[in-house]
Design a protein around this motif. Structure first.
Motif, PDB file in Angstrom:
ATOM      1  N   ASP A 163      23.690  35.354  39.126  1.00 37.50           N
ATOM      2  CA  ASP A 163      24.790  34.527  38.609  1.00 37.50           C
ATOM      3  C   ASP A 163      26.038  34.677  39.473  1.00 37.50           C
ATOM      4  O   ASP A 163      26.751  33.707  39.736  1.00 37.50           O
ATOM      5  CB  ASP A 163      25.128  34.916  37.164  1.00 37.50           C
ATOM      6  N   TRP A 164      26.311  35.901  39.919  1.00 38.63           N
ATOM      7  CA  TRP A 164      27.486  36.131  40.770  1.00 38.63           C
ATOM      8  C   TRP A 164      27.310  35.481  42.144  1.00 38.63           C
ATOM      9  O   TRP A 164      28.232  34.868  42.672  1.00 38.63           O
ATOM     10  CB  TRP A 164      27.704  37.639  40.964  1.00 38.63           C
ATOM     11  N   PHE A 165      26.137  35.673  42.748  1.00 36.77           N
ATOM     12  CA  PHE A 165      25.927  35.255  44.133  1.00 36.77           C
ATOM     13  C   PHE A 165      25.615  33.770  44.277  1.00 36.77           C
ATOM     14  O   PHE A 165      25.859  33.185  45.327  1.00 36.77           O
ATOM     15  CB  PHE A 165      24.809  36.080  44.783  1.00 36.77           C
ATOM     16  N   ASP A 166      25.078  33.167  43.213  1.00 37.20           N
ATOM     17  CA  ASP A 166      24.718  31.759  43.262  1.00 37.20           C
ATOM     18  C   ASP A 166      25.958  30.924  43.587  1.00 37.20           C
ATOM     19  O   ASP A 166      27.024  31.131  43.028  1.00 37.20           O
ATOM     20  CB  ASP A 166      24.121  31.325  41.920  1.00 37.20           C
ATOM     21  N   GLY A 167      25.820  30.004  44.483  1.00 37.46           N
ATOM     22  CA  GLY A 167      26.956  29.177  44.875  1.00 37.46           C
ATOM     23  C   GLY A 167      27.656  29.681  46.124  1.00 37.46           C
ATOM     24  O   GLY A 167      28.460  28.979  46.723  1.00 37.46           O
TER      25      GLY A 167
ATOM     26  N   LEU B 222      25.671  31.501  48.522  1.00 35.15           N
ATOM     27  CA  LEU B 222      24.617  31.838  49.470  1.00 35.15           C
ATOM     28  C   LEU B 222      24.637  30.968  50.726  1.00 35.15           C
ATOM     29  O   LEU B 222      24.057  31.341  51.741  1.00 35.15           O
ATOM     30  CB  LEU B 222      23.250  31.770  48.782  1.00 35.15           C
ATOM     31  N   ASP B 223      25.307  29.834  50.673  1.00 37.86           N
ATOM     32  CA  ASP B 223      25.374  28.949  51.836  1.00 37.86           C
ATOM     33  C   ASP B 223      26.616  29.193  52.694  1.00 37.86           C
ATOM     34  O   ASP B 223      26.877  28.442  53.628  1.00 37.86           O
ATOM     35  CB  ASP B 223      25.340  27.482  51.394  1.00 37.86           C
ATOM     36  N   ASP B 224      27.395  30.231  52.372  1.00 38.78           N
ATOM     37  CA  ASP B 224      28.606  30.544  53.148  1.00 38.78           C
ATOM     38  C   ASP B 224      28.187  30.888  54.577  1.00 38.78           C
ATOM     39  O   ASP B 224      27.423  31.836  54.790  1.00 38.78           O
ATOM     40  CB  ASP B 224      29.341  31.728  52.509  1.00 38.78           C
ATOM     41  N   GLU B 225      28.645  30.107  55.529  1.00 38.36           N
ATOM     42  CA  GLU B 225      28.195  30.302  56.913  1.00 38.36           C
ATOM     43  C   GLU B 225      29.199  31.063  57.764  1.00 38.36           C
ATOM     44  O   GLU B 225      28.960  31.285  58.952  1.00 38.36           O
ATOM     45  CB  GLU B 225      27.904  28.946  57.543  1.00 38.36           C
TER      46      GLU B 225
END
Length: 173
Positions: A158-162, A164-167
């Protein structure tokens, strides 16, 4: 009596904030694991607590914002040890540093600051401020490390979702 019961449903008692269901919505974060060690490797924690940087400079920092500023100005990597400070030459197998903390060294600024954040007992809003910070990828990285070490495993997705696509890249200093 029914009006009072309705109010209680809207405003859970403060002690409920530590329970997983209420903790996901309140500003008080539940703490998973060891309340003193932050679930850190014992060698890393020992080195943090004996570090002059932690004991002297970081002792002076009293607020969340002061610590965030220190992360911005002082963190250049998020490894547990300062580069070149661990003696791993000549070791092989399980003790060769492959597993991470076979021998001590100079504990990194990042891990000292991570533990300093832990001593401040961050709120949900403060942790969200770390992981959404736009000034430095290291501020965000320490926010996610804080979550990883202190939050219940079932809450991590829940914390990490959203995010994970940080580039954005965290470069080694």
């Amino acid at each position: 009596a029914s009006a009072a019961a309705g109010n209680q449903q809207q405003q859970p008692p403060p002690q409920a904030a530590g329970k997983p269901a209420a903790g996901k919505h309140g500003n008080v974060l539940p703490l998973w694991g060891n309340e003193k060690t932050m679930n850190l490797n014992p060698m890393i924690l020992t080195n943090i607590l004996s570090s002059p940087y932690f004991k002297v400079q970081l002792y002076e920092l009293k607020t969340y914002h002061e610590v965030v500023d220190e992360i911005y100005f002082k963190v250049s990597h998020v490894e547990p040890w300062e580069k070149g400070s661990r003696k791993t030459a000549g070791q092989t197998g399980m003790c060769g540093g492959v597993r991470g903390v076979g021998t001590g060294g100079i504990v990194s600024t990042a891990f000292c600051l991570l533990y300093k954040l832990f001593t401040l007992k961050l709120t949900r809003k403060q942790v969200m401020g770390l992981i959404t910070h736009t000034d430095s990828p290291y501020i965000r990285a320490l926010g996610f490390m804080y979550i990883r070490y202190t939050q219940p495993p079932n809450d991590l997705v829940d914390w990490f979702d959203g995010f994970l696509d940080d580039e954005e890249v965290c470069r080694h200093g």
